[in-house]
Structures are given as C-alpha cells and as structure tokens.
Design a protein around this motif. Sequence first.
Motif, mmCIF file in Angstrom:
data_model
loop_
_atom_site.group_PDB
_atom_site.id
_atom_site.type_symbol
_atom_site.label_atom_id
_atom_site.label_comp_id
_atom_site.label_asym_id
_atom_site.label_seq_id
_atom_site.Cartn_x
_atom_site.Cartn_y
_atom_site.Cartn_z
ATOM 1 N N GLU A 14 8.133 24.911 -56.408
ATOM 2 C CA GLU A 14 8.905 26.032 -55.877
ATOM 3 C C GLU A 14 8.187 26.639 -54.680
ATOM 4 N N VAL A 15 8.902 26.743 -53.571
ATOM 5 C CA VAL A 15 8.375 27.339 -52.349
ATOM 6 C C VAL A 15 9.391 28.359 -51.844
ATOM 7 N N ASP A 16 9.018 29.615 -51.863
ATOM 8 C CA ASP A 16 9.909 30.682 -51.372
ATOM 9 C C ASP A 16 11.278 30.653 -52.048
ATOM 10 N N GLY A 17 11.299 30.285 -53.330
ATOM 11 C CA GLY A 17 12.554 30.241 -54.061
ATOM 12 C C GLY A 17 13.338 28.964 -53.888
ATOM 13 N N TYR A 18 12.809 28.013 -53.108
ATOM 14 C CA TYR A 18 13.468 26.731 -52.891
ATOM 15 C C TYR A 18 12.667 25.613 -53.563
ATOM 16 N N LYS A 19 13.316 24.464 -53.741
ATOM 17 C CA LYS A 19 12.698 23.304 -54.368
ATOM 18 C C LYS A 19 12.166 22.355 -53.294
ATOM 19 N N GLY A 40 12.359 17.864 -39.646
ATOM 20 C CA GLY A 40 13.656 17.506 -40.207
ATOM 21 C C GLY A 40 13.729 16.123 -40.798
ATOM 22 N N LEU A 41 12.644 15.346 -40.738
ATOM 23 C CA LEU A 41 12.651 13.985 -41.285
ATOM 24 C C LEU A 41 12.158 13.968 -42.724
ATOM 25 N N PRO A 42 12.783 13.192 -43.602
ATOM 26 C CA PRO A 42 12.172 12.899 -44.892
ATOM 27 C C PRO A 42 10.837 12.183 -44.677
ATOM 28 N N CYS A 43 9.982 12.235 -45.683
ATOM 29 C CA CYS A 43 8.626 11.704 -45.503
ATOM 30 C C CYS A 43 8.534 10.192 -45.660
ATOM 31 N N ASP A 44 9.648 9.503 -45.926
ATOM 32 C CA ASP A 44 9.610 8.070 -46.260
ATOM 33 C C ASP A 44 8.745 7.248 -45.312
ATOM 34 N N TYR A 45 8.970 7.405 -43.991
ATOM 35 C CA TYR A 45 8.325 6.514 -43.030
ATOM 36 C C TYR A 45 6.803 6.648 -43.055
ATOM 37 N N LEU A 46 6.292 7.881 -43.237
ATOM 38 C CA LEU A 46 4.846 8.084 -43.257
ATOM 39 C C LEU A 46 4.275 7.793 -44.642
ATOM 40 N N ARG A 47 5.026 8.149 -45.670
ATOM 41 C CA ARG A 47 4.600 7.888 -47.048
ATOM 42 C C ARG A 47 4.421 6.391 -47.284
ATOM 43 N N GLU A 48 5.415 5.591 -46.867
ATOM 44 C CA GLU A 48 5.344 4.146 -47.112
ATOM 45 C C GLU A 48 4.265 3.483 -46.265
ATOM 46 N N ALA A 49 3.928 4.084 -45.131
ATOM 47 C CA ALA A 49 2.888 3.514 -44.272
ATOM 48 C C ALA A 49 1.491 3.796 -44.795
ATOM 49 N N HIS A 50 1.334 4.754 -45.720
ATOM 50 C CA HIS A 50 -0.011 5.154 -46.145
ATOM 51 C C HIS A 50 -0.249 5.091 -47.649
ATOM 52 N N SER A 51 0.787 4.852 -48.433
ATOM 53 C CA SER A 51 0.580 4.728 -49.876
ATOM 54 C C SER A 51 -0.344 3.558 -50.200
ATOM 55 N N CYS A 52 -0.431 2.581 -49.302
ATOM 56 C CA CYS A 52 -1.308 1.419 -49.522
ATOM 57 C C CYS A 52 -2.782 1.807 -49.567
ATOM 58 N N LEU A 53 -3.126 3.018 -49.158
ATOM 59 C CA LEU A 53 -4.519 3.451 -49.242
ATOM 60 C C LEU A 53 -5.005 3.546 -50.687
ATOM 61 N N GLY A 69 14.907 15.286 -46.946
ATOM 62 C CA GLY A 69 14.815 14.382 -48.074
ATOM 63 C C GLY A 69 15.402 14.954 -49.349
ATOM 64 N N ALA A 70 14.618 14.838 -50.441
ATOM 65 C CA ALA A 70 15.073 15.303 -51.751
ATOM 66 C C ALA A 70 14.839 16.796 -51.954
ATOM 67 N N SER A 71 14.158 17.456 -51.015
ATOM 68 C CA SER A 71 13.934 18.902 -51.116
ATOM 69 C C SER A 71 15.216 19.660 -50.771
ATOM 70 N N ASP A 72 15.230 20.938 -51.113
ATOM 71 C CA ASP A 72 16.396 21.759 -50.790
ATOM 72 C C ASP A 72 16.615 21.817 -49.283
ATOM 73 N N ARG A 73 17.882 22.030 -48.904
ATOM 74 C CA ARG A 73 18.241 22.058 -47.484
ATOM 75 C C ARG A 73 18.995 23.343 -47.137
ATOM 76 N N PRO A 74 18.297 24.460 -47.115
ATOM 77 C CA PRO A 74 18.958 25.702 -46.708
ATOM 78 C C PRO A 74 19.364 25.628 -45.234
ATOM 79 N N THR A 75 20.278 26.478 -44.855
ATOM 80 C CA THR A 75 20.775 26.465 -43.472
ATOM 81 C C THR A 75 20.331 27.683 -42.677
ATOM 82 N N ASP A 76 19.435 28.477 -43.237
ATOM 83 C CA ASP A 76 18.930 29.676 -42.568
ATOM 84 C C ASP A 76 17.913 29.262 -41.496
ATOM 85 N N ALA A 77 18.289 29.374 -40.227
ATOM 86 C CA ALA A 77 17.430 28.914 -39.130
ATOM 87 C C ALA A 77 16.132 29.699 -39.030
ATOM 88 N N SER A 78 16.075 30.899 -39.616
ATOM 89 C CA SER A 78 14.841 31.684 -39.552
ATOM 90 C C SER A 78 13.718 31.048 -40.360
#
Length: 296
Positions: A14-19, A40-53, A69-78
């Motif tokens: 939980e971060v600031d009431g969001y998942k 704004g990008l899901p972490c897939d591209y960096l996660r898959e490039a470094h999980s091999c560590l 990604g799988a996290s919440d996507r609020p629309t509040d630009a602030s």
Amino acid sequence: MWREIEPEARHEIEVDGYKVIAYSFGTGSDTVFCLNGGPGLPCDYLREAHSCLVDKGYRVVAFDQLGTGASDRPTDASLWTIGRYVEETETVRKALGLGKVHMLGHSWGGWLAIDYALTYPENLQTLILEDTVADMPHLILELERLRAALGPETVAMMQKHEAQGTYNHPEYLAAVTILNYRHVCRLPDWPAPVRRSLDDWNMGPYETMQGPNEFLYIGNLKDWNRVPDLPRVKAPVLITTGEHDELTPACALRMKLALPNAELKVFANASHMPFYENPHDYYPALIDFLSRHKAS
C-alpha cells in the motif's frame, strides 16, 4: 544473460492508499533494486533483463510504479511527480525489508534513483545509473543534436507539428520511429519484454512528467538538474550508456565528472538498452562492479 524467469514472490504494497505490485527473485543477501524507465511503463523490460542476476547470488526486486502494470492506475495528474515517486520507492524498500540495496535505475528510473540517493543516501550500497542523465536542459540540447541528423527539412516538419500539437500526424510519427530505432533500441526485432512494456504504456504519467515522445521534453521535469548536488552522493556509482543512446554519452560524462566515486562504461553497437543490444559486454561490466562492492 537475460531470460524470462517467473518471480519467486509477488508482493502487494500500500502506497498513499493505492496498491503497488513488486516482484522478487532469489534469496541472496545483496539486493539489486531495479527502477525502470518511462514514466508510465510496467517494469517487465527491466525486470526480465536483470532477474538473471540470481545466477550470481543476488536477490533482484522490481516493481510496477504507481500508474503502471499490475499496480493501481489513478488518473489524478498531481500524483505524477518525482518527489512522490521517491517516497513510493522508499515505501517499497521498507515494506520488503530490503536494507541497503544496489539501486539500479534505467532512464527515468535513473532520475528517480538520483533523487532517491540524495534523499536516502544511507540506504544505498551502490548506485547504478543506466542510460540516464542528471541535467535535463543539457539532455534537451543533446536531443536537438540527434534530431538534426534527420536533416533540416525533417526537423522543420517536426517543429511545425510540435508547435501545432499534432504529435499523432503520420509524418511526425515516422520521424520519431526513425529516431527510436537509432537511439532507443537498434535491434530489428525488439525483445518480447520490451514490447510488453511498450504495449501497456500509461501515457498519463509520461505526458505529465516528460512529454509526448522520447525526443520532446515539455513536462514537469524539463528543468530538472541535479548535477550541482551529485558531489553529495558518496556511494560507489556505475554509469552505463550505449554509444548511440538517446540519453547520450555526453550526458553520462557530465554525471561522472560531478560524482566523487563513479566509473563509466560506454557500450558499442548499443543505444538505450545495452542489456538487450550488447549483452556480451553489458553483463560482465555490471557483474564485475557488483562483485567489487558486495556487502557480504
């Protein structure tokens, strides 16, 4: 070498009431904490490039930043500010009990890592700044140089559409596509994790913080510059960049000269994603740096 690996654990924080969703690989006592680009990008591209560590005994943690990604996507630009993302990163680190980490920030994740390092220096074992910058006005000048290689007529066309706000015009998009293949990823077929992240891009954070594309910075980070503050970063730093990177070697050198304990690697035949474009040079350099600065 990179490969797709199933996470050993998936965490809901939980971060600031969001998942916010984080992913963990391995059980090593040294943790590589990955902050991916975008915004704004899901972490897939960096996660898959470094999980091999995990093969080298490291624990690897990545997370889908709020809005992605799988996290919440609020629309509040602030919500889309670098300061809020710094606190989100710290919340994730504490929630997972990571202790001191090897913080690896790529592109926008590098800007986030720099601000995190200046805010929470006690939490870093090392700082790895990949294909990133510390001075946005300097980057904007470098991007103008890269755009100029398209020729004066093409640049004039791009400037016309930027003035009009017609960023989706086919001729403008064609010019951006050429720049992407020159300076973002030079592979003829982009890897599946990259495509997955790009296909799920949330443009809300991206347009608010950066702008409409990789080569026009008009968002709330356009004046961001941490070069004067970099001497305060005492942790060992590895800076990496591709020779054709959109966030250019000149930007990387600017960081190195300001940091008290930094080394710089420029990878041949690569642009913004050396871990996919030139893995044979990238991984040995990263693993060597990590091995010299292990906590245990």
